[in-house]
Design an enzyme around this catalytic site. Structure first.
Site, PDB file in Angstrom:
ATOM      1  CG  HIS A  77      -2.135   0.947   1.118  1.00 56.66           C
ATOM      2  ND1 HIS A  77      -3.155   0.765   2.139  1.00 56.66           N
ATOM      3  CD2 HIS A  77      -2.150   1.799   0.440  1.00 56.66           C
ATOM      4  CE1 HIS A  77      -4.191   1.734   1.475  1.00 56.66           C
ATOM      5  NE2 HIS A  77      -3.520   2.380   0.428  1.00 56.66           N
TER       6      HIS A  77
ATOM      7  CG  HIS B 224      -0.997   6.182  -2.700  1.00 53.66           C
ATOM      8  ND1 HIS B 224      -2.278   7.044  -2.858  1.00 53.66           N
ATOM      9  CD2 HIS B 224      -1.448   5.563  -1.762  1.00 53.66           C
ATOM     10  CE1 HIS B 224      -3.235   6.810  -2.369  1.00 53.66           C
ATOM     11  NE2 HIS B 224      -2.719   5.802  -1.658  1.00 53.66           N
TER      12      HIS B 224
ATOM     13  CG  ASN C   8      -5.998  13.300  -0.120  1.00 50.84           C
ATOM     14  OD1 ASN C   8      -5.222  12.388  -0.153  1.00 50.84           O
ATOM     15  ND2 ASN C   8      -7.399  13.392  -0.384  1.00 50.84           N
ATOM     16  CG  LEU C   9      -4.388  19.929   0.769  1.00 52.67           C
ATOM     17  CD1 LEU C   9      -4.866  21.302   1.664  1.00 52.67           C
ATOM     18  CD2 LEU C   9      -4.257  20.364  -0.929  1.00 52.67           C
ATOM     19  CE  LYS C  10       0.403  18.390   6.267  1.00 48.85           C
ATOM     20  NZ  LYS C  10       1.242  19.369   6.586  1.00 48.85           N
ATOM     21  CE1 TYR C  11       0.787  10.710  -2.065  1.00 48.21           C
ATOM     22  CE2 TYR C  11      -1.332  11.550  -0.611  1.00 48.21           C
ATOM     23  CZ  TYR C  11      -0.567  10.881  -1.122  1.00 48.21           C
ATOM     24  OH  TYR C  11      -0.823   9.429  -0.584  1.00 48.21           O
TER      25      TYR C  11
ATOM     26  CG  HIS D 292      -7.392   1.237   4.996  1.00 49.80           C
ATOM     27  ND1 HIS D 292      -6.145   1.847   5.401  1.00 49.80           N
ATOM     28  CD2 HIS D 292      -7.457   1.902   3.935  1.00 49.80           C
ATOM     29  CE1 HIS D 292      -5.818   2.563   4.635  1.00 49.80           C
ATOM     30  NE2 HIS D 292      -6.278   2.777   3.642  1.00 49.80           N
TER      31      HIS D 292
END
Length: 642
Positions: free
Chosen positions: A254, A256, A326-329, A546
């Protein structure tokens, strides 16, 4: 037992060093003999070892779980079986029906044949070795890993005459001249009948009580097993040479792909590009092309300013905030930098991402014991998405024995509908699956995609499960067909699950008939939101990711245990999003085939090896997982030359 007693008596008269040497030699010989015979547990010692003086070398028995460990057997009297109360009998019948419902959907899913290689050949006989001789005189024999290079494959199947038609949102494949499809899957109406039947089963009082008690018994039996056999398991583990947590092969299922590197690696890569290629054109904005230096100037950043803190990709302050997570990407919080360095579809055709991917692959090869399954996204907005992704993979030669790929499909229909990129839900299904059926029918029509699919092991359905679903299925109420779904609202989770499952099932049947690899369906499920997501995936999914909401439903948890559905957990990421560490242990002691993974966002951790992060962050993590002799791997282990 008597043999252990003799072994201890014999060891008392020997020096400590000599005893350890002989124990080590015996363990190596036993392990070598097991490899020779390919018989697994219970293999007898080789005649060469048995013929030696037992007074000189203490011979340990081989590991046979049935003989080596003390077992707890619950054997109720016959009267208890005859006089079963009505609630228990009703619960047993209901659970049996639930198991039959899963079999109904999973029995038609084609499974790829095992990879070639088989059992290792029996090695030639070797001369016996006396105690104290050099180890090199008798090396281990191992099966050679099968060669893996899909780019060198020359046996490309010719085009077939299969006919592919979409009927009510599901592709059907017909043999030439046949009137019936190759595989008939239950339609969406039947799926919802079974879905509501299963939901009624897991929510019934007798099933809840029965499942809860059975889960409690399983946990107590495991605790007794640890008390009775924990020391013996520890000794057995110590007797295996050259194996501990750090040098067993681990598969992270898992990760990305756009975040497969850690922050320090990404920072080093960005700085190197600013130093070596500052004038390279990297993007097109506001009607003009911009170089890398100009992009950073517009952001008021220099190479000197950049640091791990400046990148700000730590998952801080994200609990129950999936949007922030998601903004941490975005490096330094800038979507421009994400597009340049972490996207495959950009002005550079994903060159930077390919380069850093090769560096991460080199790190995995150097570590030897780490394998990974990287996730790349297909959004379903355009038919050309598959071709662009496959070309990026093919041109940059990103196949490697350490890596497999998994396709994740974000559930973002409502966004694309509002932007006008799709007209109805059937358009999304076509954009996702039509290129796959075409390249399966005629691989030569898109060799890039044909080669890429050989490295893909499965599909995932992803999004924030905690979002409310405006449209919910109701018993007795028919759901619109995909061609009729023109609403601006997203379809419910169960609707997505069915159409992903149904189209993958028919695609797998077609690929299996042509001798091609098939795909598993392993969606994000039970991370947050409605527990009923786990109900639909119990029917349709091969395995899930999960599954932490299983703790809220004893009936579903017991069914997942009985069906041995794999659950890939991500303790570190979920700790940043939905679940505290101190609530993990009951979930992981539920006797499910759990795969404990790292963060699915490795850049959010400061550690260089994502697989180790859940265990480094909790002192009881290693004992909790390894004491149960759990394998840090997943289903793709069977497809990888481990």
């Amino acid at each position: 037992n008597e043999e252990d007693f003799k072994m201890r008596v014999e060891a008392e008269g020997q020096s400590k060093a000599a005893t350890l040497d002989k124990i080590y030699f015996t363990a190596r010989s036993r392990s070598r003999n097991s490899i020779h015979k390919g018989a697994g547990s219970g293999a007898s010692l080789s005649p060469r070892i048995q013929s030696q003086d037992s007074a000189e070398i203490p011979i340990y028995p081989t590991l046979d779980p049935e003989e080596q460990f003390q077992r707890i057997i619950i054997d109720p009297p016959e009267s208890a079986r005859r006089d079963m109360d009505s609630d228990t009998a009703s619960a047993c019948r209901s659970i049996d029906r639930a198991l039959s419902l899963r079999d109904k959907y999973q029995s038609i899913v084609a499974v790829a044949p095992p990879p070639p290689g088989g059992e290792p050949a029996t090695p030639p006989p070797t001369a016996s070795r006396q105690p104290g001789e050099a180890e090199e005189s008798e090396p281990f024999y191992r099966r050679e890993a099968p060669s893996y290079d899909p780019f060198l494959s020359t046996a490309v199947p010719t085009a077939s005459e299969h006919i592919v038609e979409m009927v009510d949102g599901v592709y059907h494949v017909f043999e030439p001249g046949a009137s019936a499809p190759m595989l008939s899957v239950p339609n969406v109406a039947q799926f919802y009948v079974d879905y509501f039947a299963l939901r009624g089963i897991v929510n019934s009082g007798p099933v809840k009580t029965f499942a809860y008690r059975r889960l409690q018994i399983l946990e107590e039996r495991f605790s007794l097993h640890v008390m009775l056999n924990g020391h013996k398991e520890g000794q057995e583990q110590k007797s295996v040479p050259h194996r501990d947590f750090y040098n067993v092969r681990k598969v992270d299922t898992h990760v990305h792909h756009s975040a497969c590197m850690n922050q320090k690696h990404l920072l080093r890569f960005i700085k190197s590009k600013l130093k070596k290629d500052p004038d390279e054109i990297v993007t097109f904005r506001d009607g003009r092309f911009l170089t890398l230096t100009e992009v950073f100037d517009s952001l008021h950043l220099t190479a000197y300013d950049l640091s791990v803190d400046t990148l700000d990709m730590h998952a801080h302050n994200t609990f129950h905030r999936f949007d922030r997570f998601n903004l941490k990407y975005n490096p330094a919080g800038q979507s421009k930098l994400r597009e340049i360095f972490m996207k495959t579809d950009n002005l550079l055709a994903g060159q930077y991402l390919a380069e850093i991917t090769k560096e991460v692959i080199a790190d995995l090869e150097a570590s030897k014991y780490q394998l990974a399954e990287w996730r790349v996204s297909i959004y379903g907005r355009k038919l050309s998405e598959w071709d662009k992704l496959a070309r990026w993979f093919f041109v940059n030669k990103l196949a490697n024995p350490c890596i497999r790929w998994l396709i994740q499909v974000p559930r973002l229909y409502h966004i694309y509908k509002r932007s006008g990129e799709v007209q109805n839900f059937q358009d999304m299904i076509s954009n996702i699956f039509a290129p796959l059926y075409e390249v399966t029918r005629d691989p030569s029509s898109n060799m890039h995609l044909h080669v890429f699919l050989q490295t893909v092991v499965g599909f995932d359905s992803v999004d924030d499960e905690s979002k409310p679903e405006p449209i919910q299925p109701q018993p007795g109420q028919a759901m619109p067909l995909p061609s009729e779904w023109t609403s601006h609202e997203n379809p419910p989770y169960s609707y997505w699950t069915y159409y992903m499952y149904a189209n993958l099932a028919t695609l797998n049947a077609m690929r299996a008939s042509r001798g091609l690899n098939t795909f598993e369906f392993r969606p994000h499920c039970g991370e947050a939101g409605d527990v009923d997501h786990l109900t639909s995936c119990y029917l349709a999914a091969s395995k899930i990711n999960h599954g932490i909401l299983l703790r809220k439903s004893a009936g579903l948890q017991y069914l997942y245990y009985l069906s041995q559905i794999g659950v890939a957990m991500s303790p570190l990421s979920n700790n940043k999003l939905f679940l505290d560490y101190n609530r993990w242990e009951p979930t992981c002691r539920s006797h499910l085939p759990v795969c404990a993974l790292a963060s699915f966002h490795p850049t959010s951790t400061p550690f260089p090896h994502p697989l180790a992060t859940p265990f480094r962050n909790t002192s009881r993590g290693v004992s909790m997982f390894l004491s149960r002799r759990m394998t840090l791997s997943c289903s793709i282990i069977q497809r990888m030359p481990c």
